[in-house]
Write a protein that holds these residues in place. Structure first.
Motif, PDB file in Angstrom:
ATOM      1  N   PHE A  30      15.107  15.575 -26.241  1.00  0.00           N
ATOM      2  CA  PHE A  30      16.178  15.426 -25.256  1.00  0.00           C
ATOM      3  C   PHE A  30      16.419  13.949 -24.966  1.00  0.00           C
ATOM      4  CE2 PHE A  30      13.767  19.291 -24.206  1.00  0.00           C
ATOM      5  CZ  PHE A  30      14.732  20.232 -24.551  1.00  0.00           C
ATOM      6  N   ASP A  31      17.667  13.576 -24.816  1.00  0.00           N
ATOM      7  CA  ASP A  31      18.038  12.210 -24.455  1.00  0.00           C
ATOM      8  C   ASP A  31      18.236  12.164 -22.952  1.00  0.00           C
ATOM      9  OD1 ASP A  31      18.940   9.628 -24.294  1.00  0.00           O
ATOM     10  OD2 ASP A  31      20.972  10.088 -25.019  1.00  0.00           O
ATOM     11  N   ALA A  52      20.057  10.398 -16.483  1.00  0.00           N
ATOM     12  CA  ALA A  52      19.852  11.726 -15.914  1.00  0.00           C
ATOM     13  C   ALA A  52      20.904  12.016 -14.850  1.00  0.00           C
ATOM     14  CB  ALA A  52      18.466  11.818 -15.304  1.00  0.00           C
ATOM     15  N   PRO A  53      21.324  13.263 -14.732  1.00  0.00           N
ATOM     16  CA  PRO A  53      22.275  13.625 -13.672  1.00  0.00           C
ATOM     17  C   PRO A  53      21.718  13.278 -12.295  1.00  0.00           C
ATOM     18  CG  PRO A  53      22.054  15.414 -15.256  1.00  0.00           C
ATOM     19  CD  PRO A  53      20.987  14.412 -15.597  1.00  0.00           C
ATOM     20  N   ALA A  54      22.587  12.863 -11.414  1.00  0.00           N
ATOM     21  CA  ALA A  54      22.160  12.427 -10.084  1.00  0.00           C
ATOM     22  C   ALA A  54      21.394  13.518  -9.351  1.00  0.00           C
ATOM     23  CB  ALA A  54      23.380  11.991  -9.272  1.00  0.00           C
TER      24      ALA A  54
END
Length: 240
Positions: free
Chosen positions: A190-191, A197-199
């Motif tokens: 996974f990147d 990363a989402p907030a």
């Protein structure tokens, strides 16, 4: 006569994150002449933060002069910030070691022992902003080298860090051969990182870690107060 061995000491303690130091151990133990010392107060099993049992091999009292001192982190780090037996040992071992190193929140233990004042250091992203409390200079990098202080960021960064330490000790070619033998060629599925990363995910992780981060801050502030008191006493003695 030149020294043909490398004495490498890794601090073990209850509640440690074992990959902080078992990753580096896998690399550094393969260096020519390496003698590994897994350090704790006693040679009795300790348990990591997620339940892995680990066995120290060398007590503080029996520790030789080290070429490398390495300290990892984990939730158990906060208790060590009030443990003067540990901090005094780390201060003594670090004062004579060729390289003073850390992975993840192990930098707080070094800083609490007075070994990072004015030095740049990597740290886990969740705690990086607290490192300045103890006089260190936090740097957002996976590996940071500042004079003879070498540090790695969070947990898995310890493997990258170990190859950097190996190169410092024995040269690039030795480090490259170990990297090849261990087939260290990471391709994460996974990147995702602190930067992308989402907030909402970052917020969830920070919320879950809040009790540990608050205790880490309090333990650092207590360590800072002790160091200031000790300096004031020393300054008063010198002035007499």
């Amino acid at each position: 006569m030149s020294k043909t061995t490398l004495d490498i000491g890794i601090l073990f303690f209850p509640g440690m994150t074992q990959l902080d130091v078992t990753g580096p151990f896998e690399v550094l133990a393969r260096l020519p002449g390496a003698r590994m010392h897994l350090l704790w107060k006693t040679i009795e099993p300790i348990t990591s933060d997620v339940g892995l049992t680990l066995m120290p091999t060398t007590t503080f009292a029996d520790c030789p002069q080290l070429d490398v001192l390495c300290v990892g982190g984990g939730p158990g780090q906060t208790a060590l910030m009030d443990d003067m037996e540990v901090l005094d040992f780390v201060a003594r071992a670090g004062a004579s070691a060729r390289y003073v190193t850390s992975v993840c929140a192990g930098c707080f233990i070094l800083a609490g022992a007075g070994l990072l004042d004015g030095y740049k250091s990597a740290c886990h992203w969740l705690s990086r902003d607290q490192l300045g409390i103890l006089g260190a200079i936090p740097v957002k990098e996976r590996i940071v080298v500042d004079r003879n202080r070498i540090s790695g960021g969070g947990v898995t960064a310890g493997i990258d860090f170990a190859f950097a330490v190996a190169a410092e000790l024995c040269g690039d070619e030795v480090a490259k051969r170990i990297q090849l033998f261990l087939e260290y060629d990471p391709k994460p599925p996974f990147d995702i990182s602190e930067d992308n990363a989402p907030a909402e995910v970052l917020a969830e992780i920070r919320a879950a870690a809040r009790p540990l981060l608050e205790e880490r801050r309090r333990s650092s502030e207590r360590a800072l107060a002790r160091m200031r008191d000790a300096k004031a006493v020393a300054d008063a003695g010198a002035a007499q």
